[in-house]
Scaffold this motif. Structure first.
Motif, PDB file in Angstrom:
ATOM      1  N   CYS A  55       0.832  -1.198   0.000  1.00  0.00           N
ATOM      2  CA  CYS A  55       0.000   0.000   0.000  1.00  0.00           C
ATOM      3  C   CYS A  55       0.867   1.250   0.000  1.00  0.00           C
ATOM      4  O   CYS A  55       1.795   1.372   0.806  1.00  0.00           O
ATOM      5  CB  CYS A  55      -0.921  -0.010   1.224  1.00  0.00           C
ATOM      6  SG  CYS A  55      -1.989   1.447   1.328  1.00  0.00           S
ATOM      7  N   ARG A  56       0.570   2.165  -0.891  1.00  0.00           N
ATOM      8  CA  ARG A  56       1.329   3.417  -0.961  1.00  0.00           C
ATOM      9  C   ARG A  56       0.944   4.368   0.160  1.00  0.00           C
ATOM     10  O   ARG A  56       1.652   5.355   0.405  1.00  0.00           O
ATOM     11  CB  ARG A  56       1.084   4.089  -2.310  1.00  0.00           C
ATOM     12  CG  ARG A  56       1.629   3.315  -3.509  1.00  0.00           C
ATOM     13  CD  ARG A  56       1.539   4.134  -4.783  1.00  0.00           C
ATOM     14  NE  ARG A  56       2.133   3.442  -5.920  1.00  0.00           N
ATOM     15  CZ  ARG A  56       1.455   2.738  -6.801  1.00  0.00           C
ATOM     16  NH1 ARG A  56       0.123   2.646  -6.682  1.00  0.00           N
ATOM     17  NH2 ARG A  56       2.056   2.133  -7.805  1.00  0.00           N
ATOM     18  N   ARG A  57      -0.158   4.064   0.842  1.00  0.00           N
ATOM     19  CA  ARG A  57      -0.626   4.954   1.911  1.00  0.00           C
ATOM     20  C   ARG A  57      -0.143   4.493   3.279  1.00  0.00           C
ATOM     21  O   ARG A  57       0.484   5.259   4.011  1.00  0.00           O
ATOM     22  CB  ARG A  57      -2.149   5.019   1.892  1.00  0.00           C
ATOM     23  CG  ARG A  57      -2.760   5.910   2.965  1.00  0.00           C
ATOM     24  CD  ARG A  57      -4.280   5.892   2.867  1.00  0.00           C
ATOM     25  NE  ARG A  57      -4.911   6.648   3.921  1.00  0.00           N
ATOM     26  CZ  ARG A  57      -6.208   6.656   4.143  1.00  0.00           C
ATOM     27  NH1 ARG A  57      -7.020   5.940   3.370  1.00  0.00           N
ATOM     28  NH2 ARG A  57      -6.728   7.370   5.117  1.00  0.00           N
ATOM     29  N   CYS A  58      -0.431   3.239   3.630  1.00  0.00           N
ATOM     30  CA  CYS A  58      -0.058   2.762   4.973  1.00  0.00           C
ATOM     31  C   CYS A  58       1.216   1.928   4.967  1.00  0.00           C
ATOM     32  O   CYS A  58       1.770   1.632   6.028  1.00  0.00           O
ATOM     33  CB  CYS A  58      -1.196   1.954   5.604  1.00  0.00           C
ATOM     34  SG  CYS A  58      -1.514   0.339   4.826  1.00  0.00           S
ATOM     35  N   GLY A  59       1.701   1.545   3.782  1.00  0.00           N
ATOM     36  CA  GLY A  59       2.942   0.802   3.685  1.00  0.00           C
ATOM     37  C   GLY A  59       2.826  -0.685   3.952  1.00  0.00           C
ATOM     38  O   GLY A  59       3.813  -1.415   3.832  1.00  0.00           O
TER      39      GLY A  59
ATOM     40  N   GLY B 105      -6.045   2.718   0.681  1.00  0.00           N
ATOM     41  CA  GLY B 105      -5.090   3.413  -0.170  1.00  0.00           C
ATOM     42  C   GLY B 105      -4.773   2.658  -1.443  1.00  0.00           C
ATOM     43  O   GLY B 105      -5.098   1.475  -1.595  1.00  0.00           O
ATOM     44  N   ASP B 106      -4.112   3.343  -2.396  1.00  0.00           N
ATOM     45  CA  ASP B 106      -3.681   2.701  -3.637  1.00  0.00           C
ATOM     46  C   ASP B 106      -2.582   1.679  -3.335  1.00  0.00           C
ATOM     47  O   ASP B 106      -1.775   1.871  -2.422  1.00  0.00           O
ATOM     48  CB  ASP B 106      -3.135   3.737  -4.617  1.00  0.00           C
ATOM     49  CG  ASP B 106      -4.237   4.622  -5.186  1.00  0.00           C
ATOM     50  OD1 ASP B 106      -5.358   4.130  -5.329  1.00  0.00           O
ATOM     51  OD2 ASP B 106      -3.956   5.797  -5.478  1.00  0.00           O
ATOM     52  N   VAL B 107      -2.553   0.601  -4.121  1.00  0.00           N
ATOM     53  CA  VAL B 107      -1.521  -0.414  -3.921  1.00  0.00           C
ATOM     54  C   VAL B 107      -0.724  -0.607  -5.199  1.00  0.00           C
ATOM     55  O   VAL B 107      -1.193  -0.330  -6.305  1.00  0.00           O
ATOM     56  CB  VAL B 107      -2.129  -1.775  -3.495  1.00  0.00           C
ATOM     57  CG1 VAL B 107      -2.852  -1.652  -2.166  1.00  0.00           C
ATOM     58  CG2 VAL B 107      -3.062  -2.323  -4.575  1.00  0.00           C
ATOM     59  N   GLU B 108       0.508  -1.078  -5.033  1.00  0.00           N
ATOM     60  CA  GLU B 108       1.324  -1.498  -6.164  1.00  0.00           C
ATOM     61  C   GLU B 108       1.545  -2.999  -6.047  1.00  0.00           C
ATOM     62  O   GLU B 108       1.690  -3.544  -4.950  1.00  0.00           O
ATOM     63  CB  GLU B 108       2.657  -0.762  -6.184  1.00  0.00           C
ATOM     64  CG  GLU B 108       3.514  -0.962  -4.941  1.00  0.00           C
ATOM     65  CD  GLU B 108       4.861  -0.273  -5.055  1.00  0.00           C
ATOM     66  OE1 GLU B 108       5.467  -0.372  -6.150  1.00  0.00           O
ATOM     67  OE2 GLU B 108       5.299   0.353  -4.072  1.00  0.00           O
ATOM     68  N   THR B 109       1.541  -3.674  -7.178  1.00  0.00           N
ATOM     69  CA  THR B 109       1.707  -5.115  -7.199  1.00  0.00           C
ATOM     70  C   THR B 109       3.191  -5.460  -7.157  1.00  0.00           C
ATOM     71  O   THR B 109       3.982  -4.972  -7.967  1.00  0.00           O
ATOM     72  CB  THR B 109       1.073  -5.724  -8.468  1.00  0.00           C
ATOM     73  OG1 THR B 109      -0.319  -5.374  -8.503  1.00  0.00           O
ATOM     74  CG2 THR B 109       1.200  -7.237  -8.468  1.00  0.00           C
ATOM     75  N   LEU B 110       3.566  -6.309  -6.192  1.00  0.00           N
ATOM     76  CA  LEU B 110       4.957  -6.710  -6.025  1.00  0.00           C
ATOM     77  C   LEU B 110       5.234  -8.086  -6.609  1.00  0.00           C
ATOM     78  O   LEU B 110       6.361  -8.388  -6.978  1.00  0.00           O
ATOM     79  CB  LEU B 110       5.336  -6.715  -4.534  1.00  0.00           C
ATOM     80  CG  LEU B 110       5.190  -5.389  -3.795  1.00  0.00           C
ATOM     81  CD1 LEU B 110       5.588  -5.558  -2.340  1.00  0.00           C
ATOM     82  CD2 LEU B 110       6.026  -4.305  -4.450  1.00  0.00           C
ATOM     83  N   GLY B 111       4.228  -8.922  -6.654  1.00  0.00           N
ATOM     84  CA  GLY B 111       4.439 -10.272  -7.159  1.00  0.00           C
ATOM     85  C   GLY B 111       3.184 -10.835  -7.768  1.00  0.00           C
ATOM     86  O   GLY B 111       2.090 -10.636  -7.236  1.00  0.00           O
ATOM     87  N   THR B 112       3.334 -11.519  -8.895  1.00  0.00           N
ATOM     88  CA  THR B 112       2.205 -12.158  -9.568  1.00  0.00           C
ATOM     89  C   THR B 112       2.468 -13.653  -9.629  1.00  0.00           C
ATOM     90  O   THR B 112       3.542 -14.077 -10.058  1.00  0.00           O
ATOM     91  CB  THR B 112       2.037 -11.617 -10.999  1.00  0.00           C
ATOM     92  OG1 THR B 112       1.826 -10.200 -10.931  1.00  0.00           O
ATOM     93  CG2 THR B 112       0.844 -12.260 -11.684  1.00  0.00           C
ATOM     94  N   PRO B 113       1.515 -14.471  -9.183  1.00  0.00           N
ATOM     95  CA  PRO B 113       1.754 -15.912  -9.112  1.00  0.00           C
ATOM     96  C   PRO B 113       1.729 -16.587 -10.472  1.00  0.00           C
ATOM     97  O   PRO B 113       1.135 -16.097 -11.421  1.00  0.00           O
ATOM     98  CB  PRO B 113       0.582 -16.414  -8.250  1.00  0.00           C
ATOM     99  CG  PRO B 113      -0.521 -15.450  -8.551  1.00  0.00           C
ATOM    100  CD  PRO B 113       0.159 -14.108  -8.741  1.00  0.00           C
TER     101      PRO B 113
END
Length: 242
Positions: free
Chosen positions: A45-49, A67-75
Motif C-alpha cells: 500500500c502506498r498509503r499505509c505501507g 489506499g492505492d496499492v502497487e503489485t509486487l508479485g504475480t503468481p
C-alpha cells in the motif's frame, strides 16, 4: 493445486491417475476446473505501507486502509488463461459488491438501501459460487472491509454525490451503478465472443448473463423513479455513464 489421491476414493489399481484436491480445503476439484487456492498476489500500500496478499483487491485498493496499492508479485498458474478469467470475474464481482455495500451503508433513502441490499446479496452469492467452484478462499477482509478502508473507498466511489440528500442522490447513484453493471456485462459479452468453446468462455457467458439481470433491475428502478418525477419513459435505458 496438487495431485493426490482423494480420501476414500483411491486411484484404480495400476493407474497413474490422481484426483485433484484443493490444498487449503482438501475438497475435490472438478475435472477441467482450476484450483486458485495457492494463486496469491502480493501488494504494497502506498498509503499505509502494509504488504498484503490475496487473489483480488477491491478496486485495486488496500483492504486495510483504502489506499492505492502497487503489485509486487504475480503468481504462476497452471492454466494462466482460465485462472485469469476467474480472477477477472471475481474482481468485477468484488468491486460491485463493495459499491452496493457502501451505498447501502451511506444511503438515506429507504428505497436506495433496499435496492442496494438486494444487489449486494446477489453479488455475494455470485462470489461464493466462484469461490466454491475454483477454491479461491478470499480473505474475509476483502468482502467486509475494516472501517477505515470502507470510509476511504466510499469517499472515492461516491465523489460528487450528496448522500445526505435522499432525493438528490437517488438518480446519480442509480446511474453510476448502471454504468458499472453495463460496463461489466459488455466486457464479458465481448470476451465470450472472442473465445473458443471451453471453461473460460463459459465463465464469461455466465457473468454477462448475471450482470444483464442486474442492469434490467436497475433500469426498472430508474423507470419507476422517472415516472414518479414526471420524466420521459425510457430515460434510464438511454442514460449514459455518469
Amino acid at each position: 493445486m496438487r495431485q493426490i489421491a482423494h480420501p476414500g476414493r483411491p486411484a484404480a489399481p495400476g493407474s497413474d491417475f490422481m484426483d485433484s484436491v484443493c490444498v487449503r480445503c482438501h475438497q475435490h476439484v472438478a475435472e477441467g476446473a482450476v484450483c486458485c487456492a495457492e494463486l496469491r498476489h502480493t501488494w504494497k500500500c502506498r498509503r499505509c505501507g502494509e504488504r498484503t496478499t490475496g487473489f483480488v483487491a477491491p478496486y485495486g485498493r488496500c483492504f486495510l486502509c483504502g489506499g492505492d496499492v502497487e503489485t509486487l508479485g504475480t503468481p504462476d498458474a497452471g492454466d494462466p488463461a482460465l485462472a485469469g478469467a476467474v480472477q477477472e470475474a471475481l474482481q468485477f464481482e468484488v468491486d460491485m459488491l463493495q459499491f452496493y455495500r457502501l451505498g447501502r451503508a451511506h444511503a438515506r433513502d429507504p428505497r436506495q438501501r433496499a435496492l442496494f441490499d438486494d444487489l449486494a446479496r446477489l453479488e455475494r452469492g455470485h462470489i461464493e459460487e466462484l469461490e466454491r467452484k475454483y477454491h479461491v478462499h478470499l480473505d474475509p477482509r476483502v468482502l467486509d472491509m475494516v472501517f477505515e478502508a470502507e470510509q476511504a473507498l466510499a469517499g472515492w466511489l461516491f465523489d460528487g454525490i450528496d448522500l445526505e440528500v435522499a432525493e438528490g442522490s437517488l438518480r446519480p447513484l442509480y446511474q453510476r451503478a448502471l454504468a458499472m453493471e453495463r460496463r461489466t456485462r459488455d466486457h464479458f459479452a465481448r470476451r465470450a465472443a472472442e473465445l473458443p468453446p471451453g471453461e473460460e468462455r463459459d465463465i464469461c457467458l455466465e457473468l454477462a448473463a448475471e450482470e444483464d439481470e442486474h442492469v434490467a433491475l436497475l433500469e426498472r428502478e430508474m423507470e419507476r423513479l422517472d415516472a414518479a418525477q414526471g420524466e420521459a419513459p425510457g430515460a434510464a435505458r438511454n442514460a449514459g455513464p455518469p
